[in-house]
Design an enzyme around this catalytic site. Structure first.
Site, PDB file in Angstrom:
ATOM      1  N   THR A 126     -57.185  16.107  44.992  1.00  0.00           N
ATOM      2  CA  THR A 126     -57.515  15.160  46.059  1.00  0.00           C
ATOM      3  C   THR A 126     -58.930  15.374  46.580  1.00  0.00           C
ATOM      4  O   THR A 126     -59.445  16.503  46.535  1.00  0.00           O
ATOM      5  CB  THR A 126     -56.507  15.328  47.224  1.00  0.00           C
ATOM      6  OG1 THR A 126     -57.027  14.696  48.394  1.00  0.00           O
ATOM      7  CG2 THR A 126     -56.275  16.803  47.569  1.00  0.00           C
ATOM      8  N   ASP A 127     -59.512  14.308  47.116  1.00  0.00           N
ATOM      9  CA  ASP A 127     -60.849  14.438  47.719  1.00  0.00           C
ATOM     10  C   ASP A 127     -60.805  15.288  49.000  1.00  0.00           C
ATOM     11  O   ASP A 127     -61.838  15.708  49.511  1.00  0.00           O
ATOM     12  CB  ASP A 127     -61.455  13.056  48.006  1.00  0.00           C
ATOM     13  CG  ASP A 127     -60.656  12.222  49.000  1.00  0.00           C
ATOM     14  OD1 ASP A 127     -59.553  12.639  49.413  1.00  0.00           O
ATOM     15  OD2 ASP A 127     -61.142  11.125  49.368  1.00  0.00           O
ATOM     16  N   GLU A 128     -59.582  15.546  49.505  1.00  0.00           N
ATOM     17  CA  GLU A 128     -59.486  16.313  50.751  1.00  0.00           C
ATOM     18  C   GLU A 128     -59.959  17.754  50.571  1.00  0.00           C
ATOM     19  O   GLU A 128     -60.217  18.448  51.545  1.00  0.00           O
ATOM     20  CB  GLU A 128     -58.054  16.255  51.309  1.00  0.00           C
ATOM     21  CG  GLU A 128     -57.643  14.827  51.596  1.00  0.00           C
ATOM     22  CD  GLU A 128     -56.396  14.667  52.446  1.00  0.00           C
ATOM     23  OE1 GLU A 128     -56.074  15.568  53.230  1.00  0.00           O
ATOM     24  OE2 GLU A 128     -55.748  13.606  52.314  1.00  0.00           O
ATOM     25  N   TYR A 154     -52.541  21.618  53.815  1.00  0.00           N
ATOM     26  CA  TYR A 154     -52.372  20.810  52.602  1.00  0.00           C
ATOM     27  C   TYR A 154     -53.620  20.889  51.729  1.00  0.00           C
ATOM     28  O   TYR A 154     -53.549  21.247  50.547  1.00  0.00           O
ATOM     29  CB  TYR A 154     -52.075  19.348  52.968  1.00  0.00           C
ATOM     30  CG  TYR A 154     -52.296  18.389  51.816  1.00  0.00           C
ATOM     31  CD1 TYR A 154     -51.481  18.423  50.691  1.00  0.00           C
ATOM     32  CD2 TYR A 154     -53.339  17.450  51.842  1.00  0.00           C
ATOM     33  CE1 TYR A 154     -51.696  17.559  49.616  1.00  0.00           C
ATOM     34  CE2 TYR A 154     -53.552  16.583  50.784  1.00  0.00           C
ATOM     35  CZ  TYR A 154     -52.743  16.642  49.668  1.00  0.00           C
ATOM     36  OH  TYR A 154     -52.959  15.790  48.602  1.00  0.00           O
ATOM     37  N   LYS A 158     -54.254  22.586  47.941  1.00  0.00           N
ATOM     38  CA  LYS A 158     -54.713  21.826  46.772  1.00  0.00           C
ATOM     39  C   LYS A 158     -56.004  22.444  46.208  1.00  0.00           C
ATOM     40  O   LYS A 158     -56.184  22.545  44.996  1.00  0.00           O
ATOM     41  CB  LYS A 158     -54.959  20.355  47.141  1.00  0.00           C
ATOM     42  CG  LYS A 158     -53.710  19.569  47.491  1.00  0.00           C
ATOM     43  CD  LYS A 158     -52.737  19.396  46.341  1.00  0.00           C
ATOM     44  CE  LYS A 158     -53.260  18.504  45.234  1.00  0.00           C
ATOM     45  NZ  LYS A 158     -52.207  18.316  44.173  1.00  0.00           N
TER      46      LYS A 158
HETATM   47  P1  NAD Z   1     -45.375  12.336  46.984  1.00  0.00           P
HETATM   48  O1  NAD Z   1     -45.135  13.270  48.124  1.00  0.00           O
HETATM   49  O2  NAD Z   1     -45.062  10.894  47.109  1.00  0.00           O
HETATM   50  O3  NAD Z   1     -44.571  12.876  45.701  1.00  0.00           O
HETATM   51  C1  NAD Z   1     -44.504  14.215  45.350  1.00  0.00           C
HETATM   52  C2  NAD Z   1     -43.394  14.391  44.309  1.00  0.00           C
HETATM   53  O4  NAD Z   1     -43.377  15.770  43.906  1.00  0.00           O
HETATM   54  C3  NAD Z   1     -41.982  14.078  44.854  1.00  0.00           C
HETATM   55  O5  NAD Z   1     -41.275  13.300  43.922  1.00  0.00           O
HETATM   56  C4  NAD Z   1     -41.340  15.452  45.016  1.00  0.00           C
HETATM   57  O6  NAD Z   1     -39.933  15.436  44.854  1.00  0.00           O
HETATM   58  C5  NAD Z   1     -42.029  16.228  43.897  1.00  0.00           C
HETATM   59  N1  NAD Z   1     -42.045  17.668  44.142  1.00  0.00           N
HETATM   60  C6  NAD Z   1     -42.387  18.310  45.292  1.00  0.00           C
HETATM   61  N2  NAD Z   1     -42.219  19.636  45.151  1.00  0.00           N
HETATM   62  C7  NAD Z   1     -41.785  19.840  43.865  1.00  0.00           C
HETATM   63  C8  NAD Z   1     -41.440  20.990  43.116  1.00  0.00           C
HETATM   64  N3  NAD Z   1     -41.522  22.216  43.657  1.00  0.00           N
HETATM   65  N4  NAD Z   1     -41.020  20.837  41.846  1.00  0.00           N
HETATM   66  C9  NAD Z   1     -40.914  19.596  41.291  1.00  0.00           C
HETATM   67  N5  NAD Z   1     -41.226  18.478  41.950  1.00  0.00           N
HETATM   68  C10 NAD Z   1     -41.662  18.589  43.228  1.00  0.00           C
HETATM   69  O7  NAD Z   1     -46.903  12.570  46.588  1.00  0.00           O
HETATM   70  P2  NAD Z   1     -47.973  11.541  45.995  1.00  0.00           P
HETATM   71  O8  NAD Z   1     -48.613  10.830  47.126  1.00  0.00           O
HETATM   72  O9  NAD Z   1     -47.366  10.789  44.890  1.00  0.00           O
HETATM   73  O10 NAD Z   1     -49.039  12.558  45.417  1.00  0.00           O
HETATM   74  C11 NAD Z   1     -48.965  13.024  44.064  1.00  0.00           C
HETATM   75  C12 NAD Z   1     -50.126  13.944  43.786  1.00  0.00           C
HETATM   76  O11 NAD Z   1     -51.351  13.270  43.992  1.00  0.00           O
HETATM   77  C13 NAD Z   1     -50.159  15.164  44.717  1.00  0.00           C
HETATM   78  O12 NAD Z   1     -50.534  16.275  43.945  1.00  0.00           O
HETATM   79  C14 NAD Z   1     -51.240  14.824  45.733  1.00  0.00           C
HETATM   80  O13 NAD Z   1     -51.856  15.990  46.218  1.00  0.00           O
HETATM   81  C15 NAD Z   1     -52.182  13.986  44.900  1.00  0.00           C
HETATM   82  N6  NAD Z   1     -52.974  12.974  45.615  1.00  0.00           N
HETATM   83  C16 NAD Z   1     -52.354  12.085  46.458  1.00  0.00           C
HETATM   84  C17 NAD Z   1     -53.118  11.100  47.088  1.00  0.00           C
HETATM   85  C18 NAD Z   1     -52.473  10.065  47.988  1.00  0.00           C
HETATM   86  O14 NAD Z   1     -53.177   9.262  48.587  1.00  0.00           O
HETATM   87  N7  NAD Z   1     -51.153  10.004  48.089  1.00  0.00           N
HETATM   88  C19 NAD Z   1     -54.492  11.028  46.869  1.00  0.00           C
HETATM   89  C20 NAD Z   1     -55.090  11.959  46.003  1.00  0.00           C
HETATM   90  C21 NAD Z   1     -54.309  12.914  45.374  1.00  0.00           C
HETATM   91  P1  TYD Z   2     -52.275   9.661  55.838  1.00  0.00           P
HETATM   92  O1  TYD Z   2     -51.677   8.440  55.225  1.00  0.00           O
HETATM   93  O2  TYD Z   2     -51.373  10.712  56.394  1.00  0.00           O
HETATM   94  O3  TYD Z   2     -53.269  10.274  54.740  1.00  0.00           O
HETATM   95  P2  TYD Z   2     -54.378  11.464  54.883  1.00  0.00           P
HETATM   96  O4  TYD Z   2     -54.226  12.148  56.174  1.00  0.00           O
HETATM   97  O5  TYD Z   2     -54.022  12.341  53.729  1.00  0.00           O
HETATM   98  O6  TYD Z   2     -55.697  10.782  54.740  1.00  0.00           O
HETATM   99  O7  TYD Z   2     -53.241   9.199  57.010  1.00  0.00           O
HETATM  100  C1  TYD Z   2     -54.331   8.318  56.772  1.00  0.00           C
HETATM  101  C2  TYD Z   2     -55.096   8.189  58.073  1.00  0.00           C
HETATM  102  O8  TYD Z   2     -54.279   7.525  59.033  1.00  0.00           O
HETATM  103  C3  TYD Z   2     -55.467   9.527  58.698  1.00  0.00           C
HETATM  104  O9  TYD Z   2     -56.761   9.420  59.283  1.00  0.00           O
HETATM  105  C4  TYD Z   2     -54.417   9.733  59.777  1.00  0.00           C
HETATM  106  C5  TYD Z   2     -54.086   8.320  60.211  1.00  0.00           C
HETATM  107  N1  TYD Z   2     -52.694   8.086  60.679  1.00  0.00           N
HETATM  108  C6  TYD Z   2     -52.459   7.443  61.896  1.00  0.00           C
HETATM  109  O10 TYD Z   2     -53.403   7.060  62.620  1.00  0.00           O
HETATM  110  N2  TYD Z   2     -51.161   7.228  62.290  1.00  0.00           N
HETATM  111  C7  TYD Z   2     -50.104   7.634  61.536  1.00  0.00           C
HETATM  112  O11 TYD Z   2     -48.929   7.437  61.972  1.00  0.00           O
HETATM  113  C8  TYD Z   2     -50.353   8.270  60.275  1.00  0.00           C
HETATM  114  C9  TYD Z   2     -49.219   8.719  59.397  1.00  0.00           C
HETATM  115  C10 TYD Z   2     -51.673   8.474  59.882  1.00  0.00           C
END
Ligand code: NAD
Ligand code: TYD
Length: 340
Positions: A126-128, A154, A158
Site C-alpha cells: 500500500t502507499d500508506e 496497519y 505492511k
Molecule cells: P480485506 O480486508 O477486504 O480482505 C482481506 C482478506 O484477507 C479477507 O478475505 C480475510 O479473510 C483474509 N485474511 C485475513 N487474515 C488472513 C490470514 N491470516 N490468513 C488467510 N487469510 C486472511 O482487504 P483488501 O482491502 O481486499 O486488501 C487486500 C490487500 O491489499 C491487503 O494486503 C491491503 O493491505 C492491500 N491494499 C488495500 C488497499 C485498499 O484500498 N483496500 C489499497 C492498497 C493496498
Molecule cells: P479508509 O476507507 O478507512 O481508508 P484509509 O484510512 O486506509 O485511507 O478511510 C479513507 C478516509 O476516510 C480516511 O481519511 C479516513 C476517512 N474516514 C471518515 O472520514 N469516516 C469514516 O467513517 C471512515 C471509515 C473513514
C-alpha cells in the site's frame, strides 16, 4: 499451465483479482487460501466456485503446516499475497493481529516459496507505507524512492512485510515484486471503509460520520485497474522491484461524501463531523510514472465513472451487504461510532 495462489481472495481486492484473472486468463488455475476473518466472505466467491479452474481452501497464512501442505499438493507457479488485516481504525484498537497476519503470514508464504522451488512471489502492499504528504504541497507525490515513514500500526505492519519480501530477494534470490497502490473502491468493498460505509449509510438515511473536517485527501483507484496492474507486474515486472499504482484521482473525503450524497439524491444534512482518527494521515498521492513507462499500465476508469459503477453495484447487490451489516459488524459500528 500456470497455477497461481491468491491469498486473501475472499476479501475486497483479492476477490476482484480472482474474477479478473478467471476472465482474462481462462487457461490459468487459481487457488485461493483465506481463513475467512470478519472481512472474508465466501458469498463473494460463489460465482468463482462454479469455475473448474478455481479452488478455495479455508486456511490461515500464518499456519506453516497448512500453507506447506497446499504448496506441496498444488505446485504453484506464482503467489500473489493479498491476505492481510487492512483497516487502519481496527489497527489502532487492536494492533497485534496486524503484526501476526501481515508480517509473520508474509514470512510463512516466502518460506514456502523458497522451499517448493523458488516460486515467483508478489506482495500486494500500500502507499500508506510512505506516510503522508502535506495538504499545502500539491506538487509532491509518492515515488518508489520516497522513504518509508509509517503512521499507523496497519501501515507499519505492511512496511515491515515489504522489507522482509525485499530481504528474501537480496539474501536468497527469491523472485519477488512489490506493488504499492493507493486507496481502492468498487464491488465487494467491506462496509467499514469510507466509500461503502457512506453509500450504505446514505441508502439507509443514517448519519455520515466524517472524521475531523473532512479535508484529508485520498487518491482513489477503481479496483479493476489495480487488478490489471498486478497482473502486468506478475507477468512482466522486473524482479526485485517496487511499483507504485495510482491514477491521479485525488479527492478530499468531504468531496467524496458529497458526491455519493448527490448520486443517491440524499441531503447533506446527513453529514456528521466526528472526532478525528488518531495520527490521521493528511494526504496520499501516487506518482505512477514507473509502471506506466515500464509496463504500459494506465487506469481505464475515471473517478466519476467508477463511483457511479460502485453505487450501482451496492444498489443491485443489497443481499451482499445487508448480510454483513446485520451481523457482527453492527457491534463494531457501535463501538467505533457510538460515542464519537
Ligand atoms: P480485506 O480486508 O477486504 O480482505 C482481506 C482478506 O484477507 C479477507 O478475505 C480475510 O479473510 C483474509 N485474511 C485475513 N487474515 C488472513 C490470514 N491470516 N490468513 C488467510 N487469510 C486472511 O482487504 P483488501 O482491502 O481486499 O486488501 C487486500 C490487500 O491489499 C491487503 O494486503 C491491503 O493491505 C492491500 N491494499 C488495500 C488497499 C485498499 O484500498 N483496500 C489499497 C492498497 C493496498
Ligand atoms: P479508509 O476507507 O478507512 O481508508 P484509509 O484510512 O486506509 O485511507 O478511510 C479513507 C478516509 O476516510 C480516511 O481519511 C479516513 C476517512 N474516514 C471518515 O472520514 N469516516 C469514516 O467513517 C471512515 C471509515 C473513514
Amino acid at each position: 499451465m500456470k497455477n497461481i495462489l491468491v491469498t486473501g481472495g475472499a476479501g475486497f481486492i483479492g476477490s476482484n483479482y480472482i474474477y479478473y484473472m478467471l476472465e482474462k486468463h481462462p487457461d490459468y488455475r487459481i487457488v485461493c487460501i483465506d481463513n475467512l476473518t470478519y472481512a472474508g466472505n465466501l458469498e463473494t466467491l460463489k460465482k468463482a466456485m462454479e469455475n473448474k479452474n478455481f479452488r478455495f481452501v479455508r486456511g490461515d497464512i500464518t499456519d506453516r503446516k497448512a500453507v506447506n501442505s497446499i504448496f506441496k499438493a498444488e505446485g504453484f507457479t506464482a503467489v500473489v499475497n493479498f491476505a492481510a488485516e487492512s483497516h487502519v481504525d481496527r489497527s489502532i484498537e487492536e494492533p497485534e493481529v496486524f503484526l501476526k497476519t501481515n508480517i509473520l503470514g508474509t514470512q510463512v508464504l516466502l518460506d514456502a516459496c523458497r522451499k517448493f522451488g523458488n516460486i515467483r512471489y508478489h506482495q500486494v502492499s500500500t502507499d500508506e507505507v510512505y506516510g503522508d504528504l502535506p495538504l499545502d504541497r500539491p506538487d509532491l507525490f509518492f515515488t518508489e524512492n520516497t522513504p518509508i515513514h509509517t503512521s499507523s500500526p496497519y501501515s507499519a505492519s505492511k512496511a515491515s512485510a515489504d522489507l522482509i519480501v525485499m530481504a528474501y530477494y537480496r539474501t536468497y534470490g527469491l523472485p519477488v515484486t512489490v506493488s504499492r497502490c493507493s486507496n481502492n473502491y468498487g464491488p465487494y468493498h467491506f462496509p467499514e471503509k469510507l466509500i461503502p460505509l457512506m453509500i450504505i449509510n446514505a441508502l439507509n438515511k443514517k448519519e455520515l460520520p466524517v472524521y475531523g473536517e473532512g479535508l484529508n485527501v485520498r487518491d482513489w483507484l477503481y479496483v479493476k485497474d489495480h487488478c490489471k496492474a498486478i497482473d502486468m507486474i506478475v507477468e512482466n515486472g522486473r524482479i526485485g522491484e517496487v511499483y507504485n499504482i495510482g491514477g491521479h484521482n485525488e479527492r478530499t473525503n468531504i468531496d467524496v461524501v458529497k458526491t455519493i450524497i448527490k448520486i443517491l439524491g440524499r441531503d447533506e444534512s446527513l453529514i456528521k463531523y466526528v472526532k478525528d482518527r488518531p495520527g490521521h494521515d493528511l494526504r496520499y498521492a501516487i506518482d505512477p510514472t514507473k509502471i506506466k513507462n515500464e509496463l504500459g499500465w494506465e487506469p481505464e476508469t475515471t473517478f466519476e465513472e467508477g463511483i457511479q459503477l460502485t453505487v450501482k453495484w451496492y444498489l443491485e447487490n443489497r443481499y451482499w451487504w445487508e448480510n454483513i451489516i446485520n451481523g457482527e459488524y453492527m457491534k463494531y459500528y457501535e463501538k467505533m461510532y457510538g460515542g464519537r
